[in-house]
Design a protein around this motif. Structure first.
Motif, PDB file in Angstrom:
ATOM      1  N   HIS A  25      67.795  -6.965  78.428  1.00  0.00           N
ATOM      2  CA  HIS A  25      67.156  -8.261  78.207  1.00  0.00           C
ATOM      3  C   HIS A  25      65.936  -8.346  79.131  1.00  0.00           C
ATOM      4  O   HIS A  25      66.076  -8.325  80.353  1.00  0.00           O
ATOM      5  CB  HIS A  25      68.130  -9.406  78.508  1.00  0.00           C
ATOM      6  N   GLU A  33      74.134 -16.512  84.411  1.00  0.00           N
ATOM      7  CA  GLU A  33      73.238 -17.461  83.772  1.00  0.00           C
ATOM      8  C   GLU A  33      72.934 -18.623  84.707  1.00  0.00           C
ATOM      9  O   GLU A  33      73.815 -19.129  85.393  1.00  0.00           O
ATOM     10  CB  GLU A  33      73.863 -17.982  82.477  1.00  0.00           C
ATOM     11  N   ASP A  34      71.678 -19.000  84.759  1.00  0.00           N
ATOM     12  CA  ASP A  34      71.159 -20.100  85.582  1.00  0.00           C
ATOM     13  C   ASP A  34      70.997 -19.731  87.054  1.00  0.00           C
ATOM     14  O   ASP A  34      70.552 -20.563  87.848  1.00  0.00           O
ATOM     15  CB  ASP A  34      72.013 -21.367  85.465  1.00  0.00           C
ATOM     16  N   SER A  50      67.883 -17.256  85.517  1.00  0.00           N
ATOM     17  CA  SER A  50      68.251 -16.251  84.514  1.00  0.00           C
ATOM     18  C   SER A  50      68.857 -16.929  83.292  1.00  0.00           C
ATOM     19  O   SER A  50      69.708 -17.810  83.429  1.00  0.00           O
ATOM     20  CB  SER A  50      69.265 -15.270  85.109  1.00  0.00           C
ATOM     21  N   PRO A  51      68.473 -16.484  82.093  1.00  0.00           N
ATOM     22  CA  PRO A  51      69.079 -17.052  80.885  1.00  0.00           C
ATOM     23  C   PRO A  51      70.345 -16.303  80.470  1.00  0.00           C
ATOM     24  O   PRO A  51      70.989 -16.686  79.497  1.00  0.00           O
ATOM     25  CB  PRO A  51      67.969 -16.883  79.844  1.00  0.00           C
ATOM     26  N   VAL A  52      70.686 -15.225  81.182  1.00  0.00           N
ATOM     27  CA  VAL A  52      71.800 -14.370  80.748  1.00  0.00           C
ATOM     28  C   VAL A  52      72.619 -13.908  81.948  1.00  0.00           C
ATOM     29  O   VAL A  52      72.198 -14.007  83.101  1.00  0.00           O
ATOM     30  CB  VAL A  52      71.278 -13.118  79.993  1.00  0.00           C
ATOM     31  N   HIS A  53      73.828 -13.388  81.634  1.00  0.00           N
ATOM     32  CA  HIS A  53      74.621 -12.647  82.608  1.00  0.00           C
ATOM     33  C   HIS A  53      74.238 -11.172  82.494  1.00  0.00           C
ATOM     34  O   HIS A  53      73.957 -10.671  81.409  1.00  0.00           O
ATOM     35  CB  HIS A  53      76.121 -12.774  82.319  1.00  0.00           C
TER      36      HIS A  53
END
Length: 424
Positions: free
Chosen positions: A4, A33-34, A51-54
């Motif tokens: 990503h 995330e976050d 961050s929008p993802v793990h």
């Protein structure tokens, strides 16, 4: 597994590029995330990028201090799922810590998202061997805290920018059981030959640019006036005793704000902004007072808006609210911009005289020095009075020296006869 790619987001206001100020992660870190990944700086704000993802960080797109274009690759994160390459702009910033367009500006380190708290400052050793005359970087609040705790700041390792000693460093030092220890003679007086290079980036670069810009563009001159604050200190003590429990304690600052408001009625040229490119002076009826506020990494200047419409306690409450927001990195952009005149003070560390730098495009800044008791001659008698200097600076392109002196003397008269602050 997939990758990503997060691109530098469009922060708005037509900004095409931003400075990468600080990474909060490194290659190999697991993020959620976050979680805050980085801080980036625009001309007006320090912005957290979450961050929008793990996933796992596999590449960083730049180095601190690098200016990056909007849409460029900020960070690559390995995520579970299909192997195709995914791209996105970072999600909307979770928080902004704006940079006031004032000269004396800085933003305190901000806490990361709750999902991934940043570690508390950790003392990297029992103490730091500094020269006896070496003055460690620390804010006045930290210095006072250290004094109260009986800690010698020169023995405390600073974990802030440029080695600045923070409140957390004092707590870490105490946790190491060193608050009452003295440095071994060999360490305290050993010769030192080490050097450290500090990159001027992020907030420090912005402060440097604004300071340089202000001193190059404005024709600074300073004026110092001595003020007898015995009467107003007696009034303040009386009001605090009578109303402090119900309305809150008053410091000297709301009285100074009130004095500015009243004096500006006769000196509107001080409550102004000068556009030196357009050659236009804008005088404002509204008095928006910037109050310089110390944080662990420098000064921020939150703005008490429409001070002309506030009572003493209303001003005091707003000053307190804004100061706490600024120190915690939670002040909004609007709260840190738009001042028409600035009040700056170092409190108990205010010294005898200072030469504050203008907050362009303002044309006046009033500096408050510390209060000291001195013998003074009053009506032929030597008496002890509480005295304080106002060290103020003006833009000589706009303000004449005589007007500046008369303005400060008007403030002096109001503070020495405090009843006149409230006579309409």
């Amino acid at each position: 597994m997939g990758t990503h790619v997060i691109k530098m987001p469009d922060i708005g206001e037509g900004i095409a590029e931003v400075e990468l100020s600080q990474w909060h992660v490194k290659v190999g870190d697991l993020v959620v995330e976050d979680q805050v990944l980085a801080d980036v700086m625009t001309d007006k704000a320090m912005v957290d990028i979450p961050s929008p993802v793990h996933g796992k960080v596999i590449a960083l797109g730049g180095q601190p201090g690098e200016v990056m274009a909007v849409g460029s690759v900020l960070i690559s994160i390995e995520v579970e799922g299909a192997g195709n390459l995914k791209e996105s702009a970072a999600p909307a910033p979770v928080k902004e810590a704006p940079v006031a367009p004032n000269v004396e500006t800085a933003v305190e380190s901000k806490p990361a998202a709750a999902a991934a708290p940043r570690p508390a400052a950790v003392c990297q050793g029992p103490m730091v061997a500094r020269e006896a005359d070496e003055r460690p970087l620390a804010s006045p609040a930290v210095r006072k805290h250290a004094l109260d705790l009986g800690i010698q700041l020169r023995l405390v390792r600073g974990t802030g920018p440029a080695g600045r000693v923070l409140h957390d460093d004092l707590e870490a030092y105490l946790a190491q059981g060193q608050s009452n220890a003295s440095a071994p003679a060999a360490a305290a007086y050993a010769q030192r030959h080490d050097e450290e290079q500090i990159q001027v980036i992020g907030m420090r670069r912005k402060i440097a640019q604004r300071m340089q810009d202000a001193t190059q563009r404005a024709a600074h001159f300073s004026y110092v006036e001595e003020i007898d604050v015995t009467a107003i200190e007696e009034l303040r003590a009386h009001l605090n005793e009578k109303h402090g429990a119900s309305r809150g304690k008053l410091t000297l600052l709301p009285f100074l704000v009130r004095a500015l408001v009243v004096a500006l009625r006769d000196f509107p040229q001080m409550n102004a902004r000068y556009d030196d490119e357009a050659q236009v002076i804008t005088r404002l009826g509204a008095v928006h007072v910037g109050v310089a506020t110390q944080s662990d990494v420098g000064l921020m200047v939150p703005v008490v808006r429409h001070a002309e419409a506030r009572s003493l306690w209303d001003s005091a409450a707003e000053i307190s609210r804004l100061a706490n927001a600024a120190r915690n990195g939670k002040a909004s952009r609007d709260e840190l911009s738009g001042s028409t005149i600035t009040l700056t003070s170092l409190g108990a560390l205010g010294g005898i005289v200072s030469t504050p730098v203008l907050n362009l495009p303002e044309v006046a800044i009033v500096g408050v020095n510390k209060i000291v008791e001195r013998p003074m001659v009053v009506k032929g008698q030597v008496v002890i009075r509480k005295m304080m200097n106002l060290s103020s600076s003006f833009d000589h392109r706009v303000v004449d020296g005589m007007d500046a002196a008369l303005f400060i003397q008007a403030i002096r008269g109001l503070l020495e006869q405090p009843a006149t602050l409230f006579v309409e």
